[in-house]
Design a protein around this motif. Structure first.
Motif, PDB file in Angstrom:
ATOM      1  N   MET A 108      41.924  38.465  49.492  1.00  0.00           N
ATOM      2  CA  MET A 108      43.236  38.933  49.075  1.00  0.00           C
ATOM      3  C   MET A 108      43.076  40.127  48.149  1.00  0.00           C
ATOM      4  SD  MET A 108      43.449  38.251  45.747  1.00  0.00           S
ATOM      5  CE  MET A 108      44.767  37.861  44.771  1.00  0.00           C
ATOM      6  N   SER A 109      44.169  40.908  48.056  1.00  0.00           N
ATOM      7  CA  SER A 109      44.201  42.071  47.161  1.00  0.00           C
ATOM      8  C   SER A 109      45.570  42.142  46.510  1.00  0.00           C
ATOM      9  CB  SER A 109      43.999  43.380  47.935  1.00  0.00           C
ATOM     10  OG  SER A 109      42.723  43.483  48.457  1.00  0.00           O
ATOM     11  N   ILE A 110      45.596  42.706  45.337  1.00  0.00           N
ATOM     12  CA  ILE A 110      46.847  43.105  44.707  1.00  0.00           C
ATOM     13  C   ILE A 110      46.688  44.572  44.342  1.00  0.00           C
ATOM     14  CG2 ILE A 110      47.561  40.843  43.868  1.00  0.00           C
ATOM     15  CD1 ILE A 110      46.404  41.609  41.140  1.00  0.00           C
ATOM     16  N   PHE A 111      47.784  45.333  44.388  1.00  0.00           N
ATOM     17  CA  PHE A 111      47.673  46.750  44.102  1.00  0.00           C
ATOM     18  C   PHE A 111      48.991  47.319  43.601  1.00  0.00           C
ATOM     19  CE2 PHE A 111      48.662  46.264  48.588  1.00  0.00           C
ATOM     20  CZ  PHE A 111      49.674  47.179  48.812  1.00  0.00           C
ATOM     21  N   ALA A 112      48.876  48.475  42.971  1.00  0.00           N
ATOM     22  CA  ALA A 112      50.029  49.253  42.530  1.00  0.00           C
ATOM     23  C   ALA A 112      49.832  50.677  43.017  1.00  0.00           C
ATOM     24  CB  ALA A 112      50.147  49.222  41.011  1.00  0.00           C
ATOM     25  N   GLY A 113      50.928  51.333  43.348  1.00  0.00           N
ATOM     26  CA  GLY A 113      50.852  52.699  43.834  1.00  0.00           C
ATOM     27  C   GLY A 113      51.904  53.568  43.179  1.00  0.00           C
ATOM     28  N   TYR A 114      51.685  54.863  43.267  1.00  0.00           N
ATOM     29  CA  TYR A 114      52.636  55.841  42.748  1.00  0.00           C
ATOM     30  C   TYR A 114      52.766  56.956  43.769  1.00  0.00           C
ATOM     31  CZ  TYR A 114      55.184  58.722  39.429  1.00  0.00           C
ATOM     32  OH  TYR A 114      56.169  59.453  38.805  1.00  0.00           O
ATOM     33  N   GLY A 117      43.858  49.031  42.994  1.00  0.00           N
ATOM     34  CA  GLY A 117      43.999  47.599  43.205  1.00  0.00           C
ATOM     35  C   GLY A 117      42.736  46.824  42.915  1.00  0.00           C
ATOM     36  N   TYR A 118      42.860  45.527  43.101  1.00  0.00           N
ATOM     37  CA  TYR A 118      41.746  44.601  42.925  1.00  0.00           C
ATOM     38  C   TYR A 118      41.672  43.711  44.161  1.00  0.00           C
ATOM     39  CZ  TYR A 118      38.759  40.903  41.147  1.00  0.00           C
ATOM     40  OH  TYR A 118      37.743  40.005  40.997  1.00  0.00           O
ATOM     41  N   SER A 119      40.485  43.564  44.721  1.00  0.00           N
ATOM     42  CA  SER A 119      40.257  42.727  45.904  1.00  0.00           C
ATOM     43  C   SER A 119      39.271  41.617  45.575  1.00  0.00           C
ATOM     44  CB  SER A 119      39.695  43.551  47.059  1.00  0.00           C
ATOM     45  OG  SER A 119      40.611  44.527  47.466  1.00  0.00           O
ATOM     46  N   GLN A 120      39.450  40.484  46.244  1.00  0.00           N
ATOM     47  CA  GLN A 120      38.577  39.327  46.060  1.00  0.00           C
ATOM     48  C   GLN A 120      38.458  38.613  47.406  1.00  0.00           C
ATOM     49  OE1 GLN A 120      37.091  37.838  43.068  1.00  0.00           O
ATOM     50  NE2 GLN A 120      36.055  36.666  44.652  1.00  0.00           N
ATOM     51  N   THR A 121      37.229  38.254  47.805  1.00  0.00           N
ATOM     52  CA  THR A 121      37.035  37.478  49.028  1.00  0.00           C
ATOM     53  C   THR A 121      36.562  36.071  48.679  1.00  0.00           C
ATOM     54  OG1 THR A 121      34.693  37.979  49.377  1.00  0.00           O
ATOM     55  CG2 THR A 121      36.291  39.554  50.269  1.00  0.00           C
ATOM     56  N   ASP A 122      36.666  35.179  49.657  1.00  0.00           N
ATOM     57  CA  ASP A 122      36.015  33.879  49.549  1.00  0.00           C
ATOM     58  C   ASP A 122      34.513  34.105  49.700  1.00  0.00           C
ATOM     59  OD1 ASP A 122      38.453  32.544  49.333  1.00  0.00           O
ATOM     60  OD2 ASP A 122      38.604  32.216  51.498  1.00  0.00           O
ATOM     61  N   ASP A 123      33.735  33.044  49.553  1.00  0.00           N
ATOM     62  CA  ASP A 123      32.286  33.152  49.714  1.00  0.00           C
ATOM     63  C   ASP A 123      31.911  33.359  51.177  1.00  0.00           C
ATOM     64  OD1 ASP A 123      31.820  32.844  47.032  1.00  0.00           O
ATOM     65  OD2 ASP A 123      31.466  30.681  47.164  1.00  0.00           O
ATOM     66  N   HIS A 170      27.649  33.981  43.822  1.00  0.00           N
ATOM     67  CA  HIS A 170      27.655  35.430  44.034  1.00  0.00           C
ATOM     68  C   HIS A 170      27.579  35.817  45.510  1.00  0.00           C
ATOM     69  CE1 HIS A 170      27.244  35.533  39.749  1.00  0.00           C
ATOM     70  NE2 HIS A 170      26.062  34.933  39.807  1.00  0.00           N
ATOM     71  N   ASN A 171      28.318  35.134  46.344  1.00  0.00           N
ATOM     72  CA  ASN A 171      28.332  35.442  47.772  1.00  0.00           C
ATOM     73  C   ASN A 171      29.694  35.917  48.231  1.00  0.00           C
ATOM     74  OD1 ASN A 171      25.616  34.844  48.404  1.00  0.00           O
ATOM     75  ND2 ASN A 171      26.098  32.677  48.156  1.00  0.00           N
ATOM     76  N   ASP A 172      30.433  36.511  47.311  1.00  0.00           N
ATOM     77  CA  ASP A 172      31.727  37.075  47.642  1.00  0.00           C
ATOM     78  C   ASP A 172      31.697  38.573  47.335  1.00  0.00           C
ATOM     79  OD1 ASP A 172      31.641  37.039  44.884  1.00  0.00           O
ATOM     80  OD2 ASP A 172      33.655  36.240  44.635  1.00  0.00           O
ATOM     81  N   ILE A 173      32.787  39.249  47.676  1.00  0.00           N
ATOM     82  CA  ILE A 173      32.941  40.669  47.362  1.00  0.00           C
ATOM     83  C   ILE A 173      34.219  40.789  46.550  1.00  0.00           C
ATOM     84  CG2 ILE A 173      33.368  42.964  48.283  1.00  0.00           C
ATOM     85  CD1 ILE A 173      31.821  42.175  50.780  1.00  0.00           C
ATOM     86  N   SER A 174      34.119  41.389  45.380  1.00  0.00           N
ATOM     87  CA  SER A 174      35.308  41.573  44.553  1.00  0.00           C
ATOM     88  C   SER A 174      35.180  42.876  43.778  1.00  0.00           C
ATOM     89  CB  SER A 174      35.478  40.398  43.588  1.00  0.00           C
ATOM     90  OG  SER A 174      34.384  40.335  42.700  1.00  0.00           O
ATOM     91  N   GLY A 175      36.305  43.349  43.273  1.00  0.00           N
ATOM     92  CA  GLY A 175      36.275  44.524  42.412  1.00  0.00           C
ATOM     93  C   GLY A 175      37.469  45.433  42.569  1.00  0.00           C
ATOM     94  N   LEU A 176      37.499  46.425  41.719  1.00  0.00           N
ATOM     95  CA  LEU A 176      38.561  47.427  41.705  1.00  0.00           C
ATOM     96  C   LEU A 176      38.316  48.490  42.768  1.00  0.00           C
ATOM     97  CD1 LEU A 176      38.898  47.945  37.870  1.00  0.00           C
ATOM     98  CD2 LEU A 176      40.572  46.859  39.367  1.00  0.00           C
ATOM     99  N   TRP A 177      39.416  49.098  43.223  1.00  0.00           N
ATOM    100  CA  TRP A 177      39.334  50.215  44.149  1.00  0.00           C
ATOM    101  C   TRP A 177      40.478  51.180  43.853  1.00  0.00           C
ATOM    102  CZ3 TRP A 177      43.797  50.513  46.900  1.00  0.00           C
ATOM    103  CH2 TRP A 177      44.520  49.344  47.110  1.00  0.00           C
ATOM    104  N   VAL A 178      40.331  52.410  44.267  1.00  0.00           N
ATOM    105  CA  VAL A 178      41.372  53.428  44.153  1.00  0.00           C
ATOM    106  C   VAL A 178      41.379  54.218  45.459  1.00  0.00           C
ATOM    107  CG1 VAL A 178      39.848  55.101  43.027  1.00  0.00           C
ATOM    108  CG2 VAL A 178      42.307  55.272  42.694  1.00  0.00           C
ATOM    109  N   ALA A 179      42.582  54.568  45.935  1.00  0.00           N
ATOM    110  CA  ALA A 179      42.671  55.264  47.224  1.00  0.00           C
ATOM    111  C   ALA A 179      43.909  56.153  47.281  1.00  0.00           C
ATOM    112  CB  ALA A 179      42.730  54.251  48.373  1.00  0.00           C
TER     113      ALA A 179
END
Length: 167
Positions: free
Chosen positions: A57-63, A79-85, A91-100
């Motif tokens: 899942m991800s949550i994000f804000a845009g302008y 935004g910020y994204s997080q996966t299940d394992d 430490h078998n997931d992928i998570s973190g901030l992104w900008v696009a």
């Protein structure tokens, strides 16, 4: 510390871009958007013989930025994204901030509520690097959009469905 420098640069540049974009008009709340996504994430196995996947899942804000191109909307999203394992264990997931940067092109020839979109950005989390995506969306109302996208990241491919609230 090296991972935090691009994040700090990206975050500090967003207000400057918005300010420069509005030609001195200041912050405009009606240009904001908030969203959430559900995703299916796939990591190709480096050893061959298939791949592994996990929901996320991800949550994000845009302008929304100002542009002079008819039927095109450009936004900057963070935004910020997080996966299940992907595997059992820590430490078998992928998570973190992104900008696009996201470009939407209205498709009135097909349906007045339909649009195509493209994204180019930077993932600053576990799957750090450039991200590139494409997809389509539909305006359910003038304030609510749904999107379907394919995003290619450094180590994973993401298939996501998003819900976006435009202010």
């Amino acid at each position: 510390m090296k991972k935090h420098i691009p994040l700090l640069l990206a975050l500090s540049s967003l207000p400057l871009m918005a300010q420069a974009d509005n030609h001195g008009q200041g912050f405009q709340p009606e240009r904001l958007q908030l969203g959430a996504s559900l995703s299916h994430n796939v990591v190709d196995s480096p050893f061959g013989g298939g791949n592994v996947d996990a929901m996320g899942m991800s949550i994000f804000a845009g302008y929304e930025l100002d542009n002079d191109i008819d039927q095109v909307k450009t936004t900057v999203e963070i935004g910020y994204s997080q996966t299940d394992d992907f595997f059992k264990g820590p430490h078998n997931d992928i998570s973190g901030l992104w900008v696009a940067g996201v470009v939407e092109k209205q498709l009135p020839e097909i349906n007045p509520n339909l649009f195509a979109l493209a994204r180019l950005g930077l993932d600053l989390g576990d799957d750090d690097g450039i991200l590139l995506g494409a997809g389509a969306g539909f305006h359910l109302t003038p304030k609510v959009d749904i999107r379907g996208e394919y995003i290619n990241k450094d180590a994973s491919s993401v298939y996501q469905a998003s819900f976006v609230l435009n202010f």
